[in-house]
Design an enzyme around this catalytic site. Structure first.
Site, short mmCIF file in Angstrom:
data_model
loop_
_atom_site.label_atom_id
_atom_site.label_comp_id
_atom_site.label_asym_id
_atom_site.label_seq_id
_atom_site.Cartn_x
_atom_site.Cartn_y
_atom_site.Cartn_z
N ARG A 195 -36.20 -35.54 31.16
CA ARG A 195 -37.33 -34.84 30.55
C ARG A 195 -38.56 -35.72 30.35
O ARG A 195 -39.68 -35.35 30.70
CB ARG A 195 -36.95 -34.28 29.17
CG ARG A 195 -36.55 -32.85 29.16
CD ARG A 195 -35.57 -32.65 28.05
NE ARG A 195 -34.43 -33.51 28.30
CZ ARG A 195 -33.41 -33.17 29.06
NH1 ARG A 195 -33.35 -31.98 29.58
NH2 ARG A 195 -32.42 -34.01 29.30
N THR A 196 -38.34 -36.89 29.74
CA THR A 196 -39.50 -37.70 29.38
C THR A 196 -40.21 -38.17 30.65
O THR A 196 -41.43 -38.05 30.78
CB THR A 196 -39.06 -38.90 28.51
OG1 THR A 196 -38.31 -38.39 27.42
CG2 THR A 196 -40.25 -39.67 27.98
N LYS B 247 -35.23 -59.92 39.68
CA LYS B 247 -35.33 -61.32 40.08
C LYS B 247 -35.61 -62.21 38.88
O LYS B 247 -35.86 -63.41 39.04
CB LYS B 247 -36.49 -61.50 41.07
CG LYS B 247 -36.36 -60.73 42.37
CD LYS B 247 -37.57 -61.08 43.24
CE LYS B 247 -37.72 -60.16 44.42
NZ LYS B 247 -39.05 -60.30 45.03
N ARG C 46 -40.11 -47.06 29.28
CA ARG C 46 -38.86 -46.83 28.54
C ARG C 46 -37.93 -47.98 28.86
O ARG C 46 -37.80 -48.39 30.02
CB ARG C 46 -38.21 -45.52 28.97
CG ARG C 46 -36.79 -45.42 28.44
CD ARG C 46 -36.13 -44.10 28.71
NE ARG C 46 -36.67 -43.07 27.83
CZ ARG C 46 -36.07 -41.90 27.64
NH1 ARG C 46 -34.92 -41.63 28.24
NH2 ARG C 46 -36.60 -41.00 26.84
N HIS D 132 -39.28 -43.42 19.45
CA HIS D 132 -39.62 -42.57 20.60
C HIS D 132 -40.80 -41.68 20.19
O HIS D 132 -40.65 -40.47 19.99
CB HIS D 132 -38.38 -41.74 20.96
CG HIS D 132 -38.43 -41.05 22.29
ND1 HIS D 132 -39.57 -40.95 23.05
CD2 HIS D 132 -37.45 -40.41 22.99
CE1 HIS D 132 -39.30 -40.28 24.16
NE2 HIS D 132 -38.01 -39.94 24.14
C1 NCD Z 1 -33.75 -38.48 23.87
C2 NCD Z 1 -33.89 -39.97 24.11
O1 NCD Z 1 -33.96 -40.42 25.26
O2 NCD Z 1 -33.92 -40.67 23.10
N1 NCD Z 1 -34.07 -37.68 24.96
C3 NCD Z 1 -35.36 -37.45 25.31
O3 NCD Z 1 -36.18 -38.33 25.38
N2 NCD Z 1 -35.72 -36.18 25.52
C4 NCD Z 1 -32.48 -38.12 23.22
C5 NCD Z 1 -31.18 -38.57 23.83
O4 NCD Z 1 -31.11 -39.25 24.84
O5 NCD Z 1 -30.15 -38.21 23.24
#
Ligand code: NCD
Length: 361
Positions: free
Chosen positions: A54-55, A83, A104, A132
């Site tokens: 999703r993100t 590397k 991320r 997040h």
């Molecule tokens: C979450 C995350 O990655 O922290 N998901 C997201 O970003 N939509 C929640 C999760 O992974 O459980």
């Protein structure tokens, strides 16, 4: 519009900034065609060192819906990180090619570290179990759209509150809004981390702890379910013992308010039974769409900012009194990083917000 150059922690946001961002998001929802070319010629760099659907997709879709280009990776195996390149060098180079970077990583504080070396805005798309903030923007947008306002809400946070970075960020963001109370529903092994609880206490946020989802449900305006975060457990046996601790079923909603909203950052892993999906209170798939729309509003602001090499802010410069001992913190691998203090307290690491040892300096 109040401007800022990074979104790495919730503390980067102000209420005024959120109000402006959300107003722009509402306009994007109302008139998407007006924005179709608003980032033409801009480029989003998308650096995902940890899995995401999703993100990652929502950022890419958001950039493309604004007319911007996107490059990046969703697995660091093909990059120079494999590397041994430092994060600082990777960021300097990526910033030279792009207009905004989204990152991320499993390492806590990595986005804070990246922002020290980037000429373009940095967005934290999740740093380990820490925070997040753009999921929080997604959650705030969902609440505002579904309820019309963000105030006077009883929110149940249920599941893995220890490792769930989305709940850490949501709790902090709720400090900006009036009359919000929380039911913290988790087994005792998966309670919110101390740094989050201490901040809630010092901010005077209202909360109750509970281990029982069914007991809390009738009270709630929002039920925010979370996944038990297998990848963050050190002990696989403990994960197996706790993984099915909460499963929300349609039957359990009999006692819930008729306008309660069920939210979840997704992905789910059994904690919401599929028979809940058709209930009008299930908001989690809509929530994912709001994530793309509010990220469009964010990219529209960030992609037009001029390049600027960041300076350490005066209040960040003071070193923490000891070295961070959190094994998941970015400072463990990237030892060149300057020490910075946390806004949660001078005895806390400015990257991951965990307590530092009292030894060094
Ligand atoms: C979450 C995350 O990655 O922290 N998901 C997201 O970003 N939509 C929640 C999760 O992974 O459980």
């Amino acid at each position: 519009m109040t401007s800022m150059r990074k979104l790495v922690k919730v503390s980067d946001m102000s209420k005024e900034w959120w109000d402006d961002l959300y107003a722009r998001c509402r306009d994007i929802i109302a008139r998407p065609d007006v924005y179709a070319d608003s980032c033409r010629g801009k480029i989003l760099a998308s650096m995902f060192y940890e899995p995401s659907t999703r993100t990652n997709f929502s950022f890419q879709a958001a950039a493309q819906r604004l007319g911007a280009g996107v490059f990046g990776f969703s697995d660091p195996v093909g990059t120079s990180a494999s590397k041994g390149e430092t994060l600082a060098d990777t960021i300097r180079m990526t910033a030279a090619y792009s207009s905004t970077i989204v990152i991320r990583s499993p390492q806590e504080g990595s986005a804070t570290a990246a922002a020290l070396y980037s000429e373009v805005p940095i967005i934290n798309a999740g740093d380990g179990g820490h925070s997040h903030p753009t999921q929080t923007l997604t959650d705030l947008t969902t609440i505002a759209q579904k309820r019309g306002k963000i105030s006077d809400i009883k929110i149940g946070l249920c599941g893995d509150l220890k490792h769930g970075r989305t709940v850490h960020s949501l709790v902090e963001a709720m400090e900006m809004f009036p009359n919000i109370s929380f039911y913290l529903i988790s087994p005792k092994e998966l309670k919110l981390p101390d740094y989050v609880l201490e901040r809630m206490k010092s901010e005077g946020q209202q909360y109750e702890n509970s281990e029982s989802l069914i007991d809390c449900i009738p009270e709630l305006d929002i039920l925010y379910m979370t996944r038990i975060q297998r990848e963050r457990f050190k002990d696989a046996g403990e994960y197996r013992r706790l993984k099915d601790v909460y499963v929300l079923t349609k039957k359990m909603l009999d006692g819930a308010k008729s306008d309660m909203q069920i939210m979840h950052p997704l992905p789910r892993y059994g904690e919401i039974a599929t028979d809940v999906d058709n209930d009008p209170r299930a908001a989690y798939f809509e929530q994912a769409r709001y994530g793309m729309l509010i990220r469009m509003a964010l990219l529209l602001e960030f992609m037009h900012l001029p390049r600027e090499l960041p300076q350490l802010a005066a209040d960040d410069k003071a070193a923490a009194p000891g070295e961070c001992t959190n094994p998941a913190c970015i400072t463990q691998s990237d030892t060149y990083l300057p020490r910075i203090i946390s806004r949660s307290g001078a005895d806390r690491c400015g990257y991951c917000d965990k307590k530092t040892t009292e030894m060094l300096l």
